[in-house]
Design a protein around this motif. Structure first.
Motif, mmCIF file in Angstrom:
data_model
loop_
_atom_site.group_PDB
_atom_site.id
_atom_site.type_symbol
_atom_site.label_atom_id
_atom_site.label_comp_id
_atom_site.label_asym_id
_atom_site.label_seq_id
_atom_site.Cartn_x
_atom_site.Cartn_y
_atom_site.Cartn_z
ATOM 1 N N LYS A 1 34.274 24.364 36.095
ATOM 2 C CA LYS A 1 35.054 24.422 37.329
ATOM 3 C C LYS A 1 34.474 25.102 38.459
ATOM 4 C CE LYS A 1 38.174 27.995 37.307
ATOM 5 N NZ LYS A 1 38.119 28.683 38.716
ATOM 6 N N PHE B 1 42.806 17.890 34.486
ATOM 7 C CA PHE B 1 43.816 17.094 34.423
ATOM 8 C C PHE B 1 43.703 15.733 35.298
ATOM 9 C CE2 PHE B 1 47.194 20.543 33.300
ATOM 10 C CZ PHE B 1 46.414 20.831 32.315
ATOM 11 N N LEU C 1 43.176 25.690 48.540
ATOM 12 C CA LEU C 1 43.649 24.881 47.500
ATOM 13 C C LEU C 1 42.952 25.432 46.301
ATOM 14 C CD1 LEU C 1 44.186 21.234 48.169
ATOM 15 C CD2 LEU C 1 45.698 22.613 47.631
ATOM 16 N N PHE C 2 41.568 25.931 46.363
ATOM 17 C CA PHE C 2 40.596 26.059 45.441
ATOM 18 C C PHE C 2 40.493 27.781 45.231
ATOM 19 C CE2 PHE C 2 39.899 22.223 46.766
ATOM 20 C CZ PHE C 2 40.060 21.419 45.519
ATOM 21 N N ASP C 3 41.556 28.544 45.892
ATOM 22 C CA ASP C 3 41.405 29.712 45.780
ATOM 23 C C ASP C 3 42.817 30.416 45.316
ATOM 24 O OD1 ASP C 3 40.706 32.702 46.061
ATOM 25 O OD2 ASP C 3 41.370 32.538 48.240
ATOM 26 N N ASN C 4 43.741 30.137 46.205
ATOM 27 C CA ASN C 4 45.197 30.486 46.039
ATOM 28 C C ASN C 4 46.207 29.350 46.766
ATOM 29 O OD1 ASN C 4 47.617 31.394 45.622
ATOM 30 N ND2 ASN C 4 47.407 32.986 47.222
ATOM 31 N N TYR C 5 46.596 28.310 45.764
ATOM 32 C CA TYR C 5 47.006 27.160 46.243
ATOM 33 C C TYR C 5 48.413 27.407 46.934
ATOM 34 C CZ TYR C 5 49.784 26.629 42.184
ATOM 35 O OH TYR C 5 50.556 26.708 40.848
ATOM 36 N N THR D 1 49.668 12.337 28.470
ATOM 37 C CA THR D 1 49.044 12.555 29.859
ATOM 38 C C THR D 1 47.496 12.653 29.810
ATOM 39 O OG1 THR D 1 49.917 14.634 29.626
ATOM 40 C CG2 THR D 1 51.333 13.467 30.822
ATOM 41 N N ARG D 2 46.832 12.631 28.632
ATOM 42 C CA ARG D 2 45.725 12.562 28.283
ATOM 43 C C ARG D 2 45.104 13.801 28.990
ATOM 44 N NH1 ARG D 2 43.212 8.583 32.072
ATOM 45 N NH2 ARG D 2 45.165 8.668 33.242
ATOM 46 N N ILE D 3 45.686 15.018 28.641
ATOM 47 C CA ILE D 3 45.626 16.522 28.615
ATOM 48 C C ILE D 3 44.504 16.810 27.459
ATOM 49 C CG2 ILE D 3 46.099 18.809 28.954
ATOM 50 C CD1 ILE D 3 48.488 17.526 30.715
ATOM 51 N N SER E 1 43.512 28.886 41.775
ATOM 52 C CA SER E 1 43.203 27.610 42.166
ATOM 53 C C SER E 1 43.606 26.443 41.419
ATOM 54 C CB SER E 1 41.686 27.443 42.549
ATOM 55 O OG SER E 1 41.152 26.941 40.971
ATOM 56 N N ILE E 2 43.598 25.329 42.061
ATOM 57 C CA ILE E 2 44.525 24.196 41.359
ATOM 58 C C ILE E 2 43.591 24.021 40.081
ATOM 59 C CG2 ILE E 2 45.693 22.936 43.360
ATOM 60 C CD1 ILE E 2 43.548 21.042 43.178
ATOM 61 N N LEU E 3 42.277 23.875 40.168
ATOM 62 C CA LEU E 3 41.599 23.878 38.983
ATOM 63 C C LEU E 3 41.783 25.040 37.921
ATOM 64 C CD1 LEU E 3 38.311 22.775 40.470
ATOM 65 C CD2 LEU E 3 40.055 21.366 39.608
ATOM 66 N N ALA E 4 41.827 26.332 38.445
ATOM 67 C CA ALA E 4 42.196 27.355 37.471
ATOM 68 C C ALA E 4 43.551 27.063 36.770
ATOM 69 C CB ALA E 4 42.306 28.851 38.252
ATOM 70 N N ARG E 5 44.493 26.691 37.559
ATOM 71 C CA ARG E 5 45.752 26.394 37.228
ATOM 72 C C ARG E 5 45.668 25.119 35.746
ATOM 73 N NH1 ARG E 5 49.632 22.433 37.783
ATOM 74 N NH2 ARG E 5 51.901 23.136 37.915
ATOM 75 N N ASP E 6 44.869 24.133 36.213
ATOM 76 C CA ASP E 6 44.721 23.250 35.137
ATOM 77 C C ASP E 6 43.951 23.799 33.782
ATOM 78 O OD1 ASP E 6 45.380 21.271 37.128
ATOM 79 O OD2 ASP E 6 43.696 20.132 36.916
ATOM 80 N N ASN E 7 42.944 24.759 33.887
ATOM 81 C CA ASN E 7 42.543 25.446 32.993
ATOM 82 C C ASN E 7 43.595 26.296 32.103
ATOM 83 O OD1 ASN E 7 39.121 26.205 33.959
ATOM 84 N ND2 ASN E 7 39.976 24.461 33.266
ATOM 85 N N LEU F 1 46.796 25.813 32.092
ATOM 86 C CA LEU F 1 47.737 25.077 31.329
ATOM 87 C C LEU F 1 47.032 24.318 30.142
ATOM 88 C CD1 LEU F 1 49.696 23.406 34.515
ATOM 89 C CD2 LEU F 1 50.300 25.193 32.709
ATOM 90 N N TRP F 2 45.738 23.773 30.311
ATOM 91 C CA TRP F 2 45.304 23.245 29.390
ATOM 92 C C TRP F 2 44.909 23.817 28.124
ATOM 93 C CZ3 TRP F 2 40.321 23.617 26.961
ATOM 94 C CH2 TRP F 2 40.068 22.654 25.998
ATOM 95 N N LEU G 1 48.521 24.565 26.449
ATOM 96 C CA LEU G 1 49.147 23.443 26.014
ATOM 97 C C LEU G 1 48.590 23.367 24.405
ATOM 98 C CD1 LEU G 1 49.544 20.686 28.710
ATOM 99 C CD2 LEU G 1 51.514 21.807 27.046
ATOM 100 N N ALA H 1 52.526 18.852 33.211
ATOM 101 C CA ALA H 1 51.924 19.918 32.324
ATOM 102 C C ALA H 1 52.927 20.944 32.172
ATOM 103 C CB ALA H 1 50.302 20.092 32.711
ATOM 104 N N PHE H 2 53.429 21.555 33.247
ATOM 105 C CA PHE H 2 53.812 22.765 33.235
ATOM 106 C C PHE H 2 55.292 22.854 32.464
ATOM 107 C CE2 PHE H 2 56.855 25.935 35.122
ATOM 108 C CZ PHE H 2 56.575 26.995 34.614
#
Lengths: 215, 313
Positions: free
Chosen positions: A7, A75, A139-143, B32-34, B156-162, B164-165, B168, B235-236
């Motif tokens: 990440k 995802f 988006l990559f800090d606080n979306y 969803t292939r998570i 971040s959107i990637l941290a959110r993924d991490n 949720l992943w 889950l 995912a959420f």
């Protein structure tokens, strides 16, 4: 830990990509400012090469990000969102390069009567690119905070449209400018103004990405 | 030596339960292939056996209270008719609950012999009705807390993924644990106290193993289907629904009442829909689910009463 390092690697690459994109715009603005003052094609060509180099580097980084995006822990939905975002962002340096190429290949000379307005258009364009980059960085800090700079992008794009219309009006109402030059100048102004349109498209994507994740 | 014929009915029930219910805990994540199907099934199988082994005894005690000292033939009738009812419902593409099937079968034999424990049966039925309602309420609370956290914690959107992943997977493992703890009684609980040589620990391991076998071999199709039935989940919302269902099923496991994870997840999804003020809940799917809920115990009851009359009396 593996996913966290992936990440941060992606985020580092994205930061580098944004840096190259901003460099592209800065170089273009500097080159155009110099070109307006003194139509020296060799100086402009040297700057154009730098713009092209920055644009190519941004392309390379984008390719590396795309490979990294296929790691685990991201995802499929986010992967798709980031890919599309990059696709839209990539159109900004492409547009910058296209505008520089137009000026250099067609030997367009900017008359004094519109020099200040063109400089203003370039300034607004640069601010718009910066706001767009702030939005994508968010988006990559606080979306959840990404929509604030996106609002600024919309504002600046609209400002750029006004300046564009104003310049084109001056060009076509001036009898001293030859008809052929008018067409070339109009194209150049449209190309520069299109940079903000591309930024607006990126802003729309950012808005969608943030909205999809709102709870 | 294990009495093979009645046990095969129980093991089959456990197998079907595993194949059907693993989708309720890992379905959306896999579809969803998570999370990969392989990872999900291995984690779920281990957690189910652990849950059955550590906390499956409460549900077994309930089933034991509902049953008498039955003959081999009666035990076979109960497990086989419950398994048959589950198969028929699955064939008709109706949502099926192994808990309802086995209780229906026990009640059928109980009615035929006049030995129904109405007090306990009433408690179980109340818990069945309470399952979707409790899951719905818990889903609303979980949604409120998690959404507030995600709104106010910058990420971040990637941290959110991490986040949720990982969540889950953790919640999927917890849900599988709760599934094993609660539902093992459906598979082998009826044998509790019936054979001197077979302890509840043995039954928990056999039942847990049968459920795990169902998860490992036949759960893929159901996992891929889950999430599209009532309303689409991301995912959420999937995390909220699975966590709410797991908490609900775990509570009932501690109370010693075997309930359906399908009913739990459906209640939880409705809770998510309420919180999102969603109008995408498919009412037609809901009505099919309700029909399934009513038909399963009724069908098992009729089959077991008939089976008892034919083979035992």
């Amino acid at each position: 830990m593996f996913f966290i390092s992936k990440k941060s690697k992606i985020e580092d690459h994205l930061a580098q990509y944004r840096k190259e994109l901003l460099l592209c715009m800065n170089l273009f603005r500097q080159a155009m400012a110099q070109y307006i003052k003194d139509t020296d094609h060799d100086v402009f060509k040297a700057k154009f090469r730098q713009i092209h180099k920055a644009e190519s580097k941004a392309d390379d980084i984008r390719g590396e990000i795309e490979v990294l995006m296929y790691s685990k822990g991201i995802f499929p939905e986010s992967r798709g969102d980031v890919m599309i975002l990059l696709e839209f962002m990539d159109k900004v340096p492409n547009q910058i390069e296209a505008a520089a190429r137009l000026a250099i290949n067609q030997f367009v000379t900017v008359p004094d009567i519109i020099a200040n307005s063109v400089a203003e258009l370039l300034y607004v364009g640069q601010r718009c690119v910066e706001a767009m980059l702030d939005g994508s960085a968010a988006l990559f800090d606080n979306y959840t905070a990404a929509v604030v700079p996106v609002g600024k992008v919309d504002e600046l794009e609209s400002q750029a449209d006004h300046i564009q219309d104003h310049i084109i009006e001056i060009i076509f109402s001036n009898p001293d400018i030859k008809d052929f030059d008018k067409i070339m100048l109009r194209d150049l102004i449209n190309y520069i103004a299109n940079i903000t349109d591309r930024c607006e498209n990126v802003g729309d994507r950012i808005r969608v990405i943030a909205a999809k994740r709102s709870v | 030596m294990l009495p093979l014929l009645p046990f095969s009915g129980g093991a089959f029930l456990g197998f079907v339960l595993g194949a059907n219910d693993a989708g309720n805990v890992f379905g959306t994540a896999v579809a969803t292939r998570i999370v990969s199907f392989r990872t999900a099934t291995i984690l779920a199988s281990i957690a189910i056996i652990v849950g059955a082994f550590l906390q499956g005894s409460h549900g077994m005690a309930t089933l034991k209270s509902l049953t008498q000292s039955y003959s081999m033939t009666t035990l076979t009738v109960i497990t086989m008719t419950a398994a048959f009812a589950v198969s028929v419902m699955t064939f008709l593409h109706l949502p099926v609950s192994a808990s309802q099937a086995i209780i229906g079968s026990i009640t059928g034999v109980g009615l035929a012999t006049g030995t129904v424990n109405y007090y306990l049966l009433e408690k179980v039925i109340i818990c069945w009705l309470a399952t979707p309602v409790a899951a719905m309420v818990i889903a609303c609370v979980v949604y409120f807390i998690l959404s507030a956290a995600m709104r106010y914690i910058p990420m971040s959107i990637l941290a959110r993924d991490n986040f949720l992943w990982s969540s889950l997977i953790i919640v999927g493992v917890y849900g599988s644990y709760a599934l094993g703890a609660n539902n093992v009684a459906n598979a082998t609980g009826i044998f509790s106290g019936q054979f001197e040589s077979v302890s509840d620990t043995h039954l928990a391991l056999i039942g847990g193993g049968a459920i795990a076998a169902g998860v490992l071999t036949y759960s893929k199709r159901v996992m891929m289907m889950v999430g599209s039935g009532i309303m689409p989940l991301d995912a959420f919302t999937s995390l909220v629904a699975v966590l709410a269902m797991s908490i609900t099923v775990h509570i009932f496991a501690m109370l010693g009442v075997p309930v359906s994870t399908s009913q739990g997840i459906i209640g939880a999804i409705i809770g998510v829909g309420i919180m999102q003020q969603s109008n995408s809940i498919h009412l037609r799917s809901l009505s099919t689910i309700v029909v399934g809920w009513i038909m399963t115990p009724v069908l098992a009851l009729i089959l077991s009463a008939a089976g008892f009359a034919i083979f035992v009396k």
